[in-house]
Write an enzyme that holds these catalytic residues in place. Sequence first.
Site, PDB file in Angstrom:
ATOM      1  N   HIS A 213      20.283 -36.054  -3.657  1.00 42.96           N
ATOM      2  CA  HIS A 213      19.249 -36.645  -2.884  1.00 42.96           C
ATOM      3  C   HIS A 213      17.365 -35.101  -3.561  1.00 42.96           C
ATOM      4  CE1 HIS A 213      22.195 -37.429  -0.693  1.00 42.96           C
ATOM      5  NE2 HIS A 213      22.842 -36.305  -0.395  1.00 42.96           N
TER       6      HIS A 213
ATOM      7  N   TRP B 234      -2.988  -2.784  -2.075  1.00 44.51           N
ATOM      8  CA  TRP B 234      -2.651  -4.406  -1.985  1.00 44.51           C
ATOM      9  C   TRP B 234      -3.218  -4.792  -0.718  1.00 44.51           C
ATOM     10  CZ3 TRP B 234       1.098  -7.927   0.661  1.00 44.51           C
ATOM     11  CH2 TRP B 234       1.294  -8.562  -0.439  1.00 44.51           C
TER      12      TRP B 234
ATOM     13  N   LYS C  17       7.266  -3.756  -3.807  1.00 50.06           N
ATOM     14  CA  LYS C  17       9.003  -4.021  -3.326  1.00 50.06           C
ATOM     15  C   LYS C  17       9.119  -3.840  -1.832  1.00 50.06           C
ATOM     16  CE  LYS C  17      12.636  -1.560  -4.516  1.00 50.06           C
ATOM     17  NZ  LYS C  17      13.256  -3.319  -5.394  1.00 50.06           N
TER      18      LYS C  17
ATOM     19  N   ASN D 280      -2.246   2.350   5.441  1.00 49.65           N
ATOM     20  CA  ASN D 280      -1.378   1.315   5.609  1.00 49.65           C
ATOM     21  C   ASN D 280      -1.332   0.254   7.004  1.00 49.65           C
ATOM     22  OD1 ASN D 280      -1.039   3.085   2.646  1.00 49.65           O
ATOM     23  ND2 ASN D 280       1.216   2.963   2.975  1.00 49.65           N
ATOM     24  N   GLY D 281      -0.838  -1.100   7.001  1.00 55.11           N
ATOM     25  CA  GLY D 281      -0.901  -1.739   7.930  1.00 55.11           C
ATOM     26  C   GLY D 281      -2.268  -2.531   8.328  1.00 55.11           C
TER      27      GLY D 281
ATOM     28  N   LYS E 221      15.399 -14.672  -8.646  1.00 59.43           N
ATOM     29  CA  LYS E 221      14.850 -13.431  -9.651  1.00 59.43           C
ATOM     30  C   LYS E 221      14.244 -13.731 -10.766  1.00 59.43           C
ATOM     31  CE  LYS E 221      15.770 -10.924  -8.008  1.00 59.43           C
ATOM     32  NZ  LYS E 221      16.029  -9.959  -7.144  1.00 59.43           N
TER      33      LYS E 221
ATOM     34  N   GLU F  95      20.051 -16.427  -5.870  1.00 59.69           N
ATOM     35  CA  GLU F  95      19.078 -15.479  -5.800  1.00 59.69           C
ATOM     36  C   GLU F  95      18.796 -15.745  -7.422  1.00 59.69           C
ATOM     37  OE1 GLU F  95      18.320 -12.575  -4.359  1.00 59.69           O
ATOM     38  OE2 GLU F  95      18.429 -11.401  -6.315  1.00 59.69           O
TER      39      GLU F  95
ATOM     40  N   CYS G  23       0.855  -1.499   0.176  1.00 63.72           N
ATOM     41  CA  CYS G  23      -0.251  -0.159   0.061  1.00 63.72           C
ATOM     42  C   CYS G  23       0.704   1.248   0.413  1.00 63.72           C
ATOM     43  CB  CYS G  23      -0.967  -0.021   0.822  1.00 63.72           C
ATOM     44  SG  CYS G  23      -2.155  -1.617   1.653  1.00 63.72           S
TER      45      CYS G  23
ATOM     46  N   GLU H 281      10.806 -14.312  -9.623  1.00 63.02           N
ATOM     47  CA  GLU H 281       9.395 -13.243  -9.652  1.00 63.02           C
ATOM     48  C   GLU H 281       9.343 -12.329 -10.998  1.00 63.02           C
ATOM     49  OE1 GLU H 281      11.468 -11.102  -5.630  1.00 63.02           O
ATOM     50  OE2 GLU H 281      12.734 -10.908  -7.352  1.00 63.02           O
TER      51      GLU H 281
ATOM     52  N   ARG I 191       5.430  -0.149  -6.069  1.00 62.11           N
ATOM     53  CA  ARG I 191       5.607  -1.139  -4.687  1.00 62.11           C
ATOM     54  C   ARG I 191       4.852  -2.036  -4.334  1.00 62.11           C
ATOM     55  NH1 ARG I 191       6.836   1.864  -0.020  1.00 62.11           N
ATOM     56  NH2 ARG I 191       5.474   1.243   1.306  1.00 62.11           N
TER      57      ARG I 191
HETATM   58  C1  G6P Z   1       9.719  -8.285  -1.514  1.00 64.03           C
HETATM   59  C2  G6P Z   1      10.595  -7.010  -2.157  1.00 64.03           C
HETATM   60  C3  G6P Z   1      11.672  -8.606  -2.331  1.00 64.03           C
HETATM   61  C4  G6P Z   1      13.094  -7.818  -1.873  1.00 64.03           C
HETATM   62  C5  G6P Z   1      12.105  -8.366   0.051  1.00 64.03           C
HETATM   63  C6  G6P Z   1      12.875  -7.695   1.093  1.00 64.03           C
HETATM   64  O1  G6P Z   1       9.855  -9.582  -1.481  1.00 64.03           O
HETATM   65  O2  G6P Z   1       9.626  -7.751  -3.663  1.00 64.03           O
HETATM   66  O3  G6P Z   1      12.699  -7.809  -3.908  1.00 64.03           O
HETATM   67  O4  G6P Z   1      14.152  -8.145  -1.299  1.00 64.03           O
HETATM   68  O5  G6P Z   1      10.837  -7.552  -0.121  1.00 64.03           O
HETATM   69  O6  G6P Z   1      13.459  -6.182   1.355  1.00 64.03           O
HETATM   70  P1  G6P Z   1      13.889  -5.283   1.899  1.00 64.03           P
HETATM   71  O7  G6P Z   1      13.574  -3.918   1.237  1.00 64.03           O
HETATM   72  O8  G6P Z   1      13.776  -5.904   3.339  1.00 64.03           O
HETATM   73  O9  G6P Z   1      14.884  -5.250   1.608  1.00 64.03           O
END
Ligand code: G6P
Length: 608
Positions: A504, A74, A603, A100-101, A485, A481, A2, A488, A27
């Site tokens: 395994h 959101w 985000k 928000n929250g 990526k 990672e 949000c 995502e 976001r």
């Molecule tokens: C969300 C984002 C990720 C990020 C994660 C942690 O899931 O989509 O890209 O790695 O949050 O966020 P931070 O701001 O704590 O690094």
Amino acid sequence: MCGIIAYIGEKNSVQILMEGLKRLEYRGYDSCGLAVMAEGAPYCVKTTGRIINLEKKLANVNISSRMGIAHTRWATHGKPSEENAHPHFNKDHTIFVIHNGIIENYAILKRELMKLGHPFSSETDTEVIAHLIEEFYDGELLPAVLKCLDKITGTFGLAVFHAEEPDQIVLARRGSPLVIGLGRNEMLAASDVNAILRHTDKVIYLDDDEVAVIRRDGFQIMSLTQETVYRTPEKVEWQIADTEKDGYPHYMLKEIFEQPETVLNAFRGRIIPEEGVSKLGGLEPVIDQLKHMKRLIVVACGTSYHAGLLGQYMFEKMTDVDVDVEIASEFRYRNVHPHDGTVVLAISQSGETADSIAALREARRKGALTLGMVNTVGSTIARETVAGIYNHAGPEIGVASTKIFTSQVVILALFALLLGRYQKLSMTDGAGIIRAIQQLPEQISHILDRADHIRAIAQKYYKYNSFLFIGRMCNYPTALEGALKLKEISYIHAEGYPAGELKHGPIALLSPHCPVVAVCPQDSMYEKTISNIKEVEARSANIIAVCTEGDDKLTEITRDIIEVPATVEFLNPVLCNVPLQLLAYYCALYRGCEIDKPRNLAKSVTVE
Ligand code: G6P
């Protein structure tokens, strides 16, 4: 997640709010709305989906307004729908709220309010705030908001106005970020500084349990008990240009290409080559406690967690510190006992991730020294930790984190180097590590120069629906990672595995339909990883290998080779990760995905 934007001043508020909403889009959200005071009467409009839908609804409306609030939602409580979108309002449409929250006791409050005759039009927790304020309203908004806050439990970043008091917007914060922007004859507020940067770079970050009133020509901050809070405005170091695409089709691509610069910014002014050591100004206040620390717990989520995993290898190599890396959403509920001198480091791009903040608070409660590594200056983690290190990487807008990841890894190397030099690392070894760090920007540029080659590999493989990523030791987090990526942004199913673990379980997945990305630079695990790659080859799976330049062995196994320059073992992940970011990007591009705003992702995840 949000987003909030509020404006009061002399300009057309609709335009400013709409522009602010667009800057919050990255976001992640599923619906949006705004409410403004328009010539004596409030006007509210909401929609599901993108901001462009709101623009369409506003296209034929002629409103003159100088104040209002707007929100990207959101969904948490209630599906994404027009009714559930914010702003929410009371029964006679005089009080408008964006939030928000999460209001944890909303169900009980809702029942009580309904008994008192308040009609609810949404399934959200937020709507109770509007009705509760109405219940307490006696001609003045601020006291009613304070009484409402006294009743609710949970987290909030809140902006409220009352149609009969159009000269003010009331704000409140507990656990969800809010920043006030100070303009000339105008005031703004937002959950994210990017939304207001076009209008002012003078800001004040609200702290938890603070309430503020903004007016066209001033503001007032107070505690929940109405004690005045004095705070000096800060200057935002980002420019509006930093938040634009700069000719790139996507923020993600721009950010990938910014990495030579952001990696340089991560170590600029932080190394002393002649002494083989780093200096991290943000840790100076606690350096005596850190010098001989024995245990470090890293808490983080998502990509930041993967950076933390890489930190573990670096600390093992350079220091005597035992490092545990914990997923923050798990750590916050565990009963970990930090022994004397345990240090807890939260790594977070945004500095606002709810789970990481909760993990940090839990660690602090148990007596650990808390540190933060964040990119967002003034964020909650930056303010709640005793000391810390900033990334100085500029805003990251693409939801999938790229440049911050490599920046985090480099800073972890500097942190390990700093402590290592007090512990077991020699000056010569320290100097060698610094030389390797200094080479990274140029080496990354070299990889980026060959982006077309990675694009061609993506074109060959983007139609596959499942990928495995494998690597060993510090390239295991690289594999994690890389897989993250890909899933995502391209929605391809991908899993990262330690290559030695293939036998395994995951080996059962191997077939010509499941390509394997093998991260295999020439390091201490090279021969072992080659053996694992042979196991893959024997099962007829296609292999994409990320390897050190000039590797002959791998060219014999596969034609899909991505070469990276040679570096020291624990910096390989920085270089190997860059092509994996590009691979994910181009796969998503070929699949026609919305790269900067992937479905369901946010985000900055400011709720649990
Ligand atoms: C969300 C984002 C990720 C990020 C994660 C942690 O899931 O989509 O890209 O790695 O949050 O966020 P931070 O701001 O704590 O690094």
